[in-house]
Enzyme design. Structure first.
Site, PDB file in Angstrom:
ATOM      1  N   LEU A  45      -8.801  -7.020  38.067  1.00 31.62           N
ATOM      2  CA  LEU A  45      -7.877  -6.090  37.394  1.00 31.62           C
ATOM      3  C   LEU A  45      -7.032  -6.852  36.388  1.00 31.62           C
ATOM      4  O   LEU A  45      -5.790  -6.816  36.413  1.00 31.62           O
ATOM      5  CB  LEU A  45      -6.997  -5.369  38.417  1.00 31.62           C
ATOM      6  CG  LEU A  45      -6.437  -4.024  37.904  1.00 31.62           C
ATOM      7  CD1 LEU A  45      -7.531  -2.955  37.853  1.00 31.62           C
ATOM      8  CD2 LEU A  45      -5.276  -3.547  38.765  1.00 31.62           C
ATOM      9  N   GLY A  46      -7.713  -7.524  35.456  1.00 36.28           N
ATOM     10  CA  GLY A  46      -7.009  -8.129  34.323  1.00 36.28           C
ATOM     11  C   GLY A  46      -6.854  -7.085  33.228  1.00 36.28           C
ATOM     12  O   GLY A  46      -6.871  -5.882  33.492  1.00 36.28           O
ATOM     13  N   ILE A  80     -19.559  -5.461  32.490  1.00 41.57           N
ATOM     14  CA  ILE A  80     -19.126  -5.676  31.104  1.00 41.57           C
ATOM     15  C   ILE A  80     -18.376  -7.007  31.000  1.00 41.57           C
ATOM     16  O   ILE A  80     -17.560  -7.214  30.099  1.00 41.57           O
ATOM     17  CB  ILE A  80     -18.220  -4.522  30.608  1.00 41.57           C
ATOM     18  CG1 ILE A  80     -17.133  -4.192  31.630  1.00 41.57           C
ATOM     19  CG2 ILE A  80     -19.059  -3.297  30.268  1.00 41.57           C
ATOM     20  CD1 ILE A  80     -16.128  -3.155  31.167  1.00 41.57           C
ATOM     21  N   ARG A 101     -19.521 -11.053  32.377  1.00 40.67           N
ATOM     22  CA  ARG A 101     -20.504 -12.074  32.078  1.00 40.67           C
ATOM     23  C   ARG A 101     -21.610 -11.972  33.117  1.00 40.67           C
ATOM     24  O   ARG A 101     -21.361 -11.667  34.285  1.00 40.67           O
ATOM     25  CB  ARG A 101     -19.876 -13.474  32.145  1.00 40.67           C
ATOM     26  CG  ARG A 101     -19.022 -13.828  30.929  1.00 40.67           C
ATOM     27  CD  ARG A 101     -19.866 -14.128  29.698  1.00 40.67           C
ATOM     28  NE  ARG A 101     -19.073 -14.637  28.587  1.00 40.67           N
ATOM     29  CZ  ARG A 101     -18.487 -13.868  27.689  1.00 40.67           C
ATOM     30  NH1 ARG A 101     -18.559 -12.551  27.781  1.00 40.67           N
ATOM     31  NH2 ARG A 101     -17.822 -14.390  26.674  1.00 40.67           N
ATOM     32  N   GLU A 124     -29.458 -14.203  27.747  1.00 42.54           N
ATOM     33  CA  GLU A 124     -29.475 -13.236  26.633  1.00 42.54           C
ATOM     34  C   GLU A 124     -29.549 -13.972  25.285  1.00 42.54           C
ATOM     35  O   GLU A 124     -29.035 -15.095  25.177  1.00 42.54           O
ATOM     36  CB  GLU A 124     -28.228 -12.343  26.687  1.00 42.54           C
ATOM     37  CG  GLU A 124     -26.919 -13.084  26.499  1.00 42.54           C
ATOM     38  CD  GLU A 124     -25.683 -12.202  26.703  1.00 42.54           C
ATOM     39  OE1 GLU A 124     -24.861 -12.162  25.771  1.00 42.54           O
ATOM     40  OE2 GLU A 124     -25.536 -11.576  27.760  1.00 42.54           O
ATOM     41  N   HIS A 160     -24.957  -6.639  24.829  1.00 44.72           N
ATOM     42  CA  HIS A 160     -23.698  -7.386  24.769  1.00 44.72           C
ATOM     43  C   HIS A 160     -22.891  -6.953  23.559  1.00 44.72           C
ATOM     44  O   HIS A 160     -22.575  -7.746  22.662  1.00 44.72           O
ATOM     45  CB  HIS A 160     -23.971  -8.904  24.723  1.00 44.72           C
ATOM     46  CG  HIS A 160     -22.751  -9.714  25.041  1.00 44.72           C
ATOM     47  ND1 HIS A 160     -22.802 -11.024  25.423  1.00 44.72           N
ATOM     48  CD2 HIS A 160     -21.444  -9.397  25.032  1.00 44.72           C
ATOM     49  CE1 HIS A 160     -21.578 -11.478  25.626  1.00 44.72           C
ATOM     50  NE2 HIS A 160     -20.728 -10.512  25.389  1.00 44.72           N
TER      51      HIS A 160
HETATM   52  C1  8YV Z   1     -17.854 -10.682  22.154  1.00 46.57           C
HETATM   53  C2  8YV Z   1     -17.439 -11.238  24.538  1.00 46.57           C
HETATM   54  O1  8YV Z   1     -18.641  -9.687  21.618  1.00 46.57           O
HETATM   55  O2  8YV Z   1     -15.148 -11.217  24.155  1.00 46.57           O
HETATM   56  C3  8YV Z   1     -16.085 -11.795  24.722  1.00 46.57           C
HETATM   57  O3  8YV Z   1     -15.957 -12.773  25.459  1.00 46.57           O
HETATM   58  O4  8YV Z   1     -18.349 -11.565  25.224  1.00 46.57           O
HETATM   59  C4  8YV Z   1     -17.656 -10.211  23.534  1.00 46.57           C
HETATM   60  O5  8YV Z   1     -16.537  -9.357  23.534  1.00 46.57           O
HETATM   61  C5  8YV Z   1     -18.608 -11.966  21.931  1.00 46.57           C
HETATM   62  O6  8YV Z   1     -17.945 -13.043  22.441  1.00 46.57           O
HETATM   63  C6  8YV Z   1     -18.820 -12.110  20.433  1.00 46.57           C
HETATM   64  O7  8YV Z   1     -19.831 -13.020  20.188  1.00 46.57           O
END
Ligand code: 8YV
Length: 315
Positions: A153-154, A232, A234, A263, A281
């Protein structure tokens, strides 16, 4: 005054590339045919690295730049940057939090709705003539009023939870400790227990060595055959082998994923599944947010070279 030499690890949109080229002597690592040769030639001159969340900066890359002062990440996730290597040399690290929080949360909610209501296959049902030939589209599952779990919950997890309230869902969350700003939600310390209490489990926690595979067999099987996993964050937060096995055997109902190990070359087993929603992503992938991210990358670099406080420091 000479423009500071920087190493750019991945591509940026033209609206970012132009001001970056104007302010810095940019060496494009991603365009180099021989990347080791480029580092050998320019590494000693590099004062800053401009990278992307998923690309980061490895220890080897950092050590190839002995005069490196700062790493600016285009993204909120800095897990691909070797922070220990940076700490050893006092190298600053910055990221782009806040500007992307709402878009990432929006896509997480959209992924849940899209998969639960079968919208992708429903679109095909219309386009391929099934509706006319076979009749009504098969019934799917509701979202409103059911149970949602938020693992982490960040900033992003909180915005996901805020949106879930609009669906009158029972909302619980897991984190290292209960959050004072979440008194209207149920705190569940154990991710397995959270999964047991969830129909939809969102993985929104920042990735680190400590969170690697936090979603493994136990959490996945606790979520169960009726459950949906939404990632959403990693890929490293999930044991992808355990996830694939559970999806293939029905131990897990479905998964909506925006991130994958390796990926963009994801495991082809995902492509054979009809109980997954696969996204490239792009949770922060809107023009508005990416412009704000790019600006923040440049603002951090400019502040560093001007000897000013960094807008969004990590280290
Ligand atoms: C970005 C992400 O799209 O914010 C992050 O850490 O993984 C994504 O929101 C990505 O880093 C852009 O290359």
């Amino acid at each position: 005054m000479d423009k500071p030499p920087i190493l750019q690890i991945g591509p940026y949109p033209q609206w970012d590339q132009e001001p970056l080229d104007a302010a810095f002597q940019v060496h494009r690592y991603f365009e180099a045919a021989d990347k080791a040769k480029l580092l050998a030639e320019v590494g000693s001159s590099i004062r800053a690295i401009a990278t992307r969340g998923e690309l980061g900066a490895s220890r080897a890359m950092i050590e190839a730049c002995p005069n490196l002062e700062v790493i600016s990440v285009y993204g909120v996730g800095f897990d691909a940057v070797d922070l220990q290597a940076c700490r050893e040399r006092g190298i600053r690290v910055t990221n782009t939090p806040d500007v992307l929080t709402n878009d990432v949360a929006d896509l997480g909610i959209a992924m849940m709705l899209c998969l639960s209501r079968g919208m992708i296959s429903a679109e095909t049902w219309v386009r391929d003539g099934s509706w006319a030939q076979k009749g009504l589209y098969p019934l799917k599952r509701r979202v409103w009023g059911r149970r949602a779990g938020v693992l982490g919950l960040g900033r992003i997890g909180f915005e996901v939870a805020k949106r879930l309230k609009g669906f009158d869902m029972q909302i619980a969350y897991s984190d290292v400790e209960a959050k004072p700003y979440a008194s209207d939600m149920t705190f569940v310390a154990d991710p397995v227990e959270l999964a047991k209490q969830s129909d939809f489990l969102f993985v929104t926690l920042a990735a680190s060595a400590a969170t690697r595979h936090i979603v493994g067999h136990e959490v996945i099987e606790a979520l169960g055959p009726e459950g949906m996993l939404i990632n959403i964050s990693r890929a490293s937060n999930i044991d992808e082998e355990a996830l694939l096995e559970a999806l293939e055997t029905g131990k897990l109902g479905s998964a909506a994923l925006d991130v994958f190990e390796g990926e963009p070359k994801l495991d082809p087993r995902f492509l054979a599944l009809d109980n997954v929603l696969l996204q490239p992503h792009h949770a922060s992938g809107t023009i508005e947010t990416r412009k704000a991210m790019g600006q923040l990358v440049r603002d951090n670099l400019a502040a560093h070279f001007a000897g000013q406080a960094l807008p969004t420091p990590v280290l």
